[in-house]
Design an enzyme around this catalytic site. Structure first.
Site, PDB file in Angstrom:
ATOM      1  N   ARG A  37       0.909  -1.423   0.242  1.00 52.11           N
ATOM      2  CA  ARG A  37       0.466   0.283  -0.075  1.00 52.11           C
ATOM      3  C   ARG A  37       0.582   0.649  -0.002  1.00 52.11           C
ATOM      4  NH1 ARG A  37      -4.088  -2.604   4.141  1.00 52.11           N
ATOM      5  NH2 ARG A  37      -6.111  -3.366   1.954  1.00 52.11           N
ATOM      6  N   LYS A 198     -19.583 -18.438  -1.149  1.00 48.96           N
ATOM      7  CA  LYS A 198     -20.611 -18.372  -0.918  1.00 48.96           C
ATOM      8  C   LYS A 198     -21.656 -16.743  -1.906  1.00 48.96           C
ATOM      9  CE  LYS A 198     -21.313 -19.596   3.986  1.00 48.96           C
ATOM     10  NZ  LYS A 198     -21.185 -19.006   5.070  1.00 48.96           N
ATOM     11  N   GLY A 356     -10.277  -9.886  -2.323  1.00 53.17           N
ATOM     12  CA  GLY A 356      -9.254 -10.431  -0.832  1.00 53.17           C
ATOM     13  C   GLY A 356      -8.694 -12.201  -1.875  1.00 53.17           C
ATOM     14  N   GLY A 379     -13.224  -4.372  -0.450  1.00 59.25           N
ATOM     15  CA  GLY A 379     -14.774  -4.048   0.048  1.00 59.25           C
ATOM     16  C   GLY A 379     -15.315  -3.002  -0.981  1.00 59.25           C
TER      17      GLY A 379
HETATM   18  P1  ADP Z   1     -12.878 -12.643  -2.478  1.00 59.94           P
HETATM   19  O1  ADP Z   1     -11.877 -12.796  -1.709  1.00 59.94           O
HETATM   20  O2  ADP Z   1     -11.642 -13.059  -3.665  1.00 59.94           O
HETATM   21  O3  ADP Z   1     -14.038 -11.905  -2.605  1.00 59.94           O
HETATM   22  P2  ADP Z   1     -13.862 -15.244  -1.166  1.00 59.94           P
HETATM   23  O4  ADP Z   1     -14.184 -14.594   0.055  1.00 59.94           O
HETATM   24  O5  ADP Z   1     -15.476 -15.110  -1.832  1.00 59.94           O
HETATM   25  O6  ADP Z   1     -12.967 -14.300  -2.594  1.00 59.94           O
HETATM   26  O7  ADP Z   1     -14.130 -16.546  -1.599  1.00 59.94           O
HETATM   27  C1  ADP Z   1     -12.974 -17.762  -1.678  1.00 59.94           C
HETATM   28  C2  ADP Z   1     -12.842 -18.666  -0.766  1.00 59.94           C
HETATM   29  O8  ADP Z   1     -13.775 -19.616  -1.272  1.00 59.94           O
HETATM   30  C3  ADP Z   1     -11.967 -19.447  -0.184  1.00 59.94           C
HETATM   31  O9  ADP Z   1     -11.577 -19.634   0.852  1.00 59.94           O
HETATM   32  C4  ADP Z   1     -12.343 -20.212  -1.406  1.00 59.94           C
HETATM   33  O10 ADP Z   1     -11.580 -22.029  -0.659  1.00 59.94           O
HETATM   34  C5  ADP Z   1     -13.830 -20.498  -1.298  1.00 59.94           C
HETATM   35  N1  ADP Z   1     -13.860 -21.274  -1.935  1.00 59.94           N
HETATM   36  C6  ADP Z   1     -13.708 -21.426  -3.409  1.00 59.94           C
HETATM   37  N2  ADP Z   1     -14.589 -23.009  -3.875  1.00 59.94           N
HETATM   38  C7  ADP Z   1     -14.868 -23.149  -2.884  1.00 59.94           C
HETATM   39  C8  ADP Z   1     -16.177 -24.377  -3.106  1.00 59.94           C
HETATM   40  N3  ADP Z   1     -16.698 -25.058  -3.902  1.00 59.94           N
HETATM   41  N4  ADP Z   1     -16.401 -25.269  -1.538  1.00 59.94           N
HETATM   42  C9  ADP Z   1     -15.351 -24.224  -0.847  1.00 59.94           C
HETATM   43  N5  ADP Z   1     -15.280 -23.626  -0.308  1.00 59.94           N
HETATM   44  C10 ADP Z   1     -14.825 -22.585  -1.723  1.00 59.94           C
END
Ligand code: ADP
Ligand code: MG
Length: 398
Positions: A37, A198, A356, A379
């Site tokens: 950063r 999710k 992230g 965010g």
């Molecule tokens: P970002 O931080 O890039 O926005 P998210 O926090 O939404 O991404 O999601 C990342 C998480 O999703 C990771 O920890 C990854 O392990 C999990 N993930 C991805 N695919 C699956 C899956 N099929 N089952 C369980 N967890 C998953």
């Protein structure tokens, strides 16, 4: 997009530039562990310094909740900032008032100072106009170089921009230009990859994207929710069964706006979530057994997704396609990221990513330098993907 940047600055010699940066740095035992950063803000700091401004950095650090806290003082990051910009930096333990003015009086043209953690004062997060006015009183102009804080309407991210001549810094400008190329005025066809754990955390992203993109590639845990909504048995996969209606509504909205949704048809499954599990196999989504879980997209389906990207000119990516932290469930994310990187290198794709875990996954894939732009803003990046106007950006265009 219409905002003033550093190219629009007049003569700033001897003027006091209040520069909002992101110094919310990861620390361990009092030491800064990652200077990304600071490096992002360095070009703006040095450019203003070279033009002879007195550069005063404004930033928040942690969540002190409107009170002074000895463990959250920005004095702790001074050494790290000095090391990155190669200049001495004065720490000023205030943010306004006589003490701050006296300190600024000591600074010479081109010197750099850091004001205390903006969140030591309740007026910051409340966006209190009096608080903002007191800060504006010590400065001549305002530069915002912290896109990552632009989704918050706080005194130093939004309020100040209305009180002083306001400019986007170099890092803010680069981020806004990249995001504009990806979703503002993209070259078509446009694809989006949305993955991650999710659906519930990215509902607004999905709703917005179906109206914006030609191809929506859904992976990760959230694909399981869509598959289940379509009647597929996903076994013990991570899945939000209660969101079936919502998922179907998103699919219907996509249909109505000519957005093709791509869900995995071949997946990697296992009975236990561990590295290289004995029960690992690939199968069609209709063959997942009750005691198995989907942990990644399988190679054949990834290849089909790569073919989609080859027909596109723009890609925006948030969320890994699988549980990439655990091998071999990083395979689909790595493979598709490398395809995107190769297409970007060839000049056929503009490729912008953020989030992230996404940044971690793309670094792991070794493609960070090949993507057009990777946002570390978290965010703020997600809110931009939701199509929201960010207050800190809007204030610069006013
Ligand atoms: P970002 O931080 O890039 O926005 P998210 O926090 O939404 O991404 O999601 C990342 C998480 O999703 C990771 O920890 C990854 O392990 C999990 N993930 C991805 N695919 C699956 C899956 N099929 N089952 C369980 N967890 C998953
Ligand atoms: Mg995450």
């Amino acid at each position: 997009m219409n905002f003033r940047g550093l190219d629009d600055l007049g003569d700033v010699h001897g003027k006091v530039a209040l520069v909002r940066v992101d110094l919310n740095l990861p620390m361990r035992d009092g030491d800064v562990t990652d200077t990304t950063r600071i490096r992002a803000a360095a070009p703006t700091i040095l450019e203003l310094s070279e033009k002879g401004a007195k550069v005063l950095l404004l930033a928040h650090f942690g969540r002190p909740g409107g009170e002074r806290s000895s463990t959250l003082s920005l004095s702790m990051v001074v050494g790290a900032v000095e090391a990155v910009i190669g200049k001495e930096v004065m720490f000023i333990p205030e943010i306004s008032g006589d003490v701050a003015k006296q300190a600024i009086g000591i600074l010479r043209a081109g010197d750099v100072g850091i004001l205390e953690n903006t969140r030591f004062w309740k007026g910051e997060e409340a966006n209190d106009p009096e608080f903002a006015a007191a800060i504006a009183d010590i400065g001549d102009l305002y530069v915002n170089d912290a896109f990552s804080a632009a989704h918050r309407a706080h005194a130093t991210t939004e309020g100040l921009a209305k009180l002083l001549p306001a400019y986007a810094g170099r890092s803010m400008q680069a981020e806004l230009e990249a995001l504009d190329k990806a979703l503002g005025q993209p070259e078509k066809p446009v694809a989006a990859v949305v993955g991650g754990a999710k659906v519930s955390s990215k509902l607004d992203v999905l709703h917005h994207l179906v109206g914006q993109v030609d191809h929506l590639i859904i992976g990760g845990g959230m694909a399981n929710t869509f598959l289940a909504a379509k009647g597929v048995n996903v076994g013990k996969s991570l899945c939000e069964h209660d969101l079936a209606d919502t998922a179907n509504k998103i699919l219907a909205a996509a249909d109505a706006s000519d957005c093709t949704v791509h869900l995995p048809y071949d997946v990697m499954v296992a009975k236990e979530f561990a590295a290289n599990p004995a029960s690992l196999r690939s199968c069609n989504v209709h063959e997942v057994k009750a005691d198995e879980m989907i942990l990644d997209v399988a190679p054949a389906a990834v290849e089909a997704l790569a073919d989609v990207l080859k027909t596109c000119r723009t890609l925006v990516w948030n969320g890994p396609l699988g549980a990439f932290e655990t091998e071999p469930f990083d395979a689909a994310t790595v493979a598709l990221a490398r395809t995107a990187a190769a297409l970007t290198r060839e000049g056929s794709l503009v490729c912008v990513a953020g989030g992230g875990d996404t940044v971690a996954a793309l670094n792991h894939a070794g493609v960070a330098d090949d993507f057009t732009y990777i946002s570390t803003a978290g965010g703020a990046f997600l809110e931009w993907m939701e199509g929201k106007e960010l207050p800190g950006v809007a204030a610069l265009s006013g």
